[in-house]
Design an enzyme around this catalytic site. Structure first.
Site, PDB file in Angstrom:
ATOM      1  CB  SER A 244       8.605  46.591  88.680  1.00 28.58           C
ATOM      2  OG  SER A 244       9.332  47.801  87.957  1.00 28.58           O
ATOM      3  CE  LYS A 245       0.946  47.685  89.113  1.00 31.90           C
ATOM      4  NZ  LYS A 245       0.465  46.692  88.192  1.00 31.90           N
ATOM      5  NE  ARG A 246      11.546  50.583  87.724  1.00 29.46           N
ATOM      6  CZ  ARG A 246      12.193  49.960  86.849  1.00 29.46           C
ATOM      7  NH1 ARG A 246      13.017  50.666  85.729  1.00 29.46           N
ATOM      8  NH2 ARG A 246      12.866  48.858  87.099  1.00 29.46           N
ATOM      9  N   GLY A 248       5.367  48.970  82.695  1.00 26.59           N
ATOM     10  CA  GLY A 248       3.973  49.050  82.007  1.00 26.59           C
ATOM     11  C   GLY A 248       2.886  47.993  82.733  1.00 26.59           C
TER      12      GLY A 248
END
Ligand code: GLU
Length: 475
Positions: A244-246, A248
């Protein structure tokens, strides 16, 4: 066996996620491997998210990866009436029924069940209405939803990745097909559209596995052939949680902006959850197409490893023509130099950079940081390297080199090498004893391409100046 027809059916979210791109790629590779067709369907029934820009991002991402589609894309939102017809046909053939229950009643029943710690399923209140009751409610204009009448039995399918999956039908609720506002639910749309597009194999993320028994029951109730399913493992971050965006960058176009080559991205994505069955990693498109099949899909989650992607990218960069490498480096370098008010190099120098770094770049984004040494004298020297490389006799050695270099008439690679070799011989030293301190003096650090090539690019004046600076610093 009918000809293979596979599809990619993204819901526009504003980006093409690496997971989506991998799903598209697997479908596309399978189509090309089997000489089948790969079609696109834009699942745009959520009008808020499905802006033209969000759709364009999907097209752009696929085009970048060279994933082409064989027919005009189908827009799910344009098939509303076909979806309604599909529900009407199910009502007609007795596979579905009208549900007049008030939503508030259902919500209350659900909450009560949850409070008791029980799962809720619709108690089929309206399944037991007789014709006359139904007609009376319809005449009175009572709103209704349409529910699927889940048959008795077990729903089974043989997933190409996960194997046999059996679901007792009693675990499946009589789910709603048509909402009270007259809109069909997603499950209806996806089955109707896959049938309409003649899809024979559905290759998609594992997160859809729980939808599959419901969809199979819909195919069966509608008298449609059930496609082959292949649920591919999710893409995970380094912590083994869903990517996920977490973690990167997750959108393929972000990787493009970061200087990853489409070929490298595609090759890397192909190996996320699939393998050719041997130890090949760098594979051309033709090799991927020839080797790709559903029987080599993995069951377990695939970790997205950026270091590996960059390694792969480096492999592809090293095969590019020098001018293409320079074209790719240039925008990144221009940006970095402009920010620092440093004049830009001419194209000829650029090509020399490209030549020198062809096998040393893992992404074009890192080019400025690597090339900066050609534009700025070292303002500091890496401490660890200083301790390791600048010894008692280094100033003497550097001074000798300085002298010899000053006298050198031709500043080219071979002359520079000869000069250094003969000085090393004269001093009775291994040549590395001279090269390491010199590299530190010229670049400020421990790593660079071959020192003589670097010296040629820096030029005589610059090298002499940097040796002088280093001597001052050593003092
Ligand atoms: N639109 C769905 C998604 O983007 C895919 C549906 C499917 O593949 O069946 O997750």
């Amino acid at each position: 066996m009918p000809d293979v027809r596979v599809r990619f059916a993204p819901s526009p979210t504003g980006s093409l996620h690496v997971g989506g791109a991998r799903t598209a790629l697997f479908n596309w590779l399978y189509a090309r491997h089997t000489s089948g067709k790969f079609v696109l369907r834009i699942e745009d029934t959520d009008k808020k998210r499905s802006t033209p820009e969000a759709v364009q991002v999907i097209f752009d991402g696929l085009k970048w990866l060279n994933i082409d589609w064989d027919e005009a894309p189908l827009f799910q939102s344009e098939r509303l009436s076909a979806h309604k017809d599909a529900v009407a046909a199910l009502l007609q053939n007795g596979s579905a029924y009208r549900c007049f229950c008030a939503p508030e009643t259902i919500v209350a029943d659900r909450q009560a069940a949850e409070k008791r710690g029980e799962g809720y399923s619709y108690p089929r209140t309206c399944l037991n209405l007789n014709e006359a009751d139904i007609q009376a409610k319809l005449d009175a204009g009572e709103p209704y939803a349409v529910r699927f009448k889940i048959p008795e039995g077990v729903t089974e399918f043989n997933d190409a990745v996960l194997g046999l999956i059996s679901t007792p039908n009693k675990d499946i609720d009589d789910f709603i097909l048509l909402r009270r506002d007259g809109t069909p639910v997603y499950m209806v749309a996806v089955v109707a559209d896959d049938a309409h597009q003649g899809v024979t194999h559905i290759i998609r993320g594992e997160d859809h596995t729980t939808n599959t028994p419901k969809q199979i029951l819909l195919y069966q109730a509608s008298g449609l052939p059930v496609p082959q399913f292949a649920h591919i493992p999710l893409i995970l971050g380094p912590d083994k949680k869903r990517l996920s965006k977490r973690h990167g960058a997750t959108s393929v176009l972000e990787y493009r902006a970061d200087g990853i080559l489409a070929e490298a991205m595609r090759n890397y994505l192909a190996l996320l959850g699939w393998s050719p069955g041997d130890d090949r990693e760098v594979m051309s498109l033709d090799e991927l197409i020839a080797a790709f099949d559903l029987d080599r899909l993995n069951k377990s989650g695939a970790v997205f490893d950026e270091t590996k992607l960059e390694w792969m990218n480096g492999q592809y960069i090293s095969t590019l023509p020098i001018d293409v490498i320079w074209q790719n480096i240039e925008p990144h370098l221009t940006k970095a130099l402009t920010e620092k008010n440093i004049p830009l190099p001419d194209a000829e120098t650029g090509l020399q950079f490209a030549e020198l770094y062809r096998e040393r770049l893992r992404s074009f984004r890192e080019a400025p940081q690597k090339l900066l040494l050609f534009f700025k004298d070292p303002s500091e020297y890496d401490e660890k390297t200083v301790r390791k490389r600048w010894k008692q006799d280094s100033p003497d050695h550097l001074r000798l080199l300085q002298q010899k270099l000053e006298e050198l008439p031709n500043w080219d690679h071979d002359r520079l090498e000869e000069l250094l070799n003969s000085l090393a011989d004269r001093l009775g030293l291994g040549r590395s004893k001279l090269i390491h301190p010199l590299r530190l003096a010229l670049t400020g650090g421990a790593a660079s391409p071959g020192i003589f090539a670097v010296m040629v690019l820096l030029g005589k004046d610059c090298c002499l100046r940097r040796i002088r600076l280093a001597l001052e610093r050593i003092k």
